[in-house]
Motif scaffolding. Sequence first.
Motif, PDB file in Angstrom:
ATOM      1  N   SER A   1       0.639  -1.180   0.057  1.00  0.00           N
ATOM      2  CA  SER A   1      -0.232   0.357   0.072  1.00  0.00           C
ATOM      3  C   SER A   1       0.785   0.477  -0.067  1.00  0.00           C
ATOM      4  O   SER A   1       0.398   2.412  -0.793  1.00  0.00           O
ATOM      5  CB  SER A   1      -0.852  -0.141   1.185  1.00  0.00           C
ATOM      6  N   GLU A   2       2.067   1.178   0.835  1.00  0.00           N
ATOM      7  CA  GLU A   2       3.058   2.718   1.176  1.00  0.00           C
ATOM      8  C   GLU A   2       3.327   2.697  -0.890  1.00  0.00           C
ATOM      9  O   GLU A   2       3.444   4.048  -1.235  1.00  0.00           O
ATOM     10  CB  GLU A   2       3.959   2.633   1.778  1.00  0.00           C
ATOM     11  N   ASP A   3       3.816   1.380  -1.159  1.00  0.00           N
ATOM     12  CA  ASP A   3       4.015   1.926  -2.364  1.00  0.00           C
ATOM     13  C   ASP A   3       3.330   2.222  -3.924  1.00  0.00           C
ATOM     14  O   ASP A   3       3.842   3.718  -5.077  1.00  0.00           O
ATOM     15  CB  ASP A   3       4.780   0.451  -2.828  1.00  0.00           C
ATOM     16  N   LEU A   4       1.584   1.948  -3.481  1.00  0.00           N
ATOM     17  CA  LEU A   4       1.125   2.254  -4.380  1.00  0.00           C
ATOM     18  C   LEU A   4       0.674   3.909  -3.948  1.00  0.00           C
ATOM     19  O   LEU A   4       0.074   4.660  -4.897  1.00  0.00           O
ATOM     20  CB  LEU A   4      -0.643   1.794  -4.218  1.00  0.00           C
ATOM     21  N   LEU A   5       0.700   4.155  -2.775  1.00  0.00           N
ATOM     22  CA  LEU A   5       0.446   6.437  -1.827  1.00  0.00           C
ATOM     23  C   LEU A   5       1.416   6.599  -2.662  1.00  0.00           C
ATOM     24  O   LEU A   5       1.951   7.847  -2.753  1.00  0.00           O
ATOM     25  CB  LEU A   5       0.441   5.990  -0.873  1.00  0.00           C
ATOM     26  N   ALA A   6       2.657   6.176  -3.351  1.00  0.00           N
ATOM     27  CA  ALA A   6       3.430   7.087  -3.190  1.00  0.00           C
ATOM     28  C   ALA A   6       3.720   7.108  -4.562  1.00  0.00           C
ATOM     29  O   ALA A   6       3.930   8.312  -5.771  1.00  0.00           O
ATOM     30  CB  ALA A   6       5.217   5.638  -3.061  1.00  0.00           C
ATOM     31  N   PHE A   7       2.856   6.571  -5.271  1.00  0.00           N
ATOM     32  CA  PHE A   7       2.934   5.511  -7.227  1.00  0.00           C
ATOM     33  C   PHE A   7       1.967   7.776  -7.558  1.00  0.00           C
ATOM     34  O   PHE A   7       1.795   8.117  -8.209  1.00  0.00           O
ATOM     35  CB  PHE A   7       2.252   4.303  -7.598  1.00  0.00           C
TER      36      PHE A   7
END
Length: 304
Positions: free
Chosen positions: A5-11
Amino acid sequence: MHLDSEDLLAFLAVAEAGGVGAGAEVLRRSQPAVSERLRALNEAVGEPLYQRAGRGIRLTPAGEALLPYARRLRDVLGEVQGWAARQHALQEGSLRIAASNTVANYFLLEHLATFRSRYPGVQVQLKIGPMDWALSAMGAWDLLFMEDAVDAAALPGHFLQRPWRQDEIVAILPRDHPWAREGRRAVTWPELLQEPIVWREPFSGVRRTVEAALTRAGLRARYSVEVTGIEALREAVAAGLGIGFASAEALDQVRWPLASLRLNPPGGLIWTLYLILPQVPFQSLAVRAFLALIGQDPDVAKAS
């Protein structure tokens, strides 16, 4: 494939800001840290999500397709964070309490009213009555207020019980009874048992405590009447059907038109009320707030 989820929020931050550097500023993270999250997300998806375009980026078709999902994730996480904040502030939550009639009517209602005024968003459920049903479904309740102790073996592993408060049980009788007219303050068991006795129902904690005291003294009542409920006890005693038994503290609150005498002088008959509660790791915020309100330290995990 695992999507973080953190990767998705960074994207999402990079896509909406138009560049990795700008997205890192929004996230208050270093640019290399954000770039690493984007790399991990690209690998998880299996194809590039953006391309460099001058000083910014341009999303690929896969990135465009992923963008609405990332936005929905952000919205859901925001809702969860809002819910958690409301729970922490006790603006939401629940408190489920089971208590006997005597305990609820004379020891809990005022505290519950205070709790409701402080935390109106917390849903409070109070069930009053015989406690055998509550003990058979103990996991359905956060707190159980008992008129006597429960066998520790009957408690679920994450529950414990502790003494909550002490009270005195006294004899109650009409004000025109000869003992009351004489101004007597106490009565012994042998004297008492010359009179008819008005008992509460068998599951009453007051009754069980008195019967246990009589058994220890090798005595038993010869004449008795049985009623159900506190009000029926009051009416039966006031009508002269016999001597009853009640909580001294409850009598102080309700001001019944009856006299009272200390039992078995000089010590009296003291009973202990018990509280069954979850161990500290299993206590909700509402439970901890209510325990503090009634003067019970939530962090004391001493079992009886």
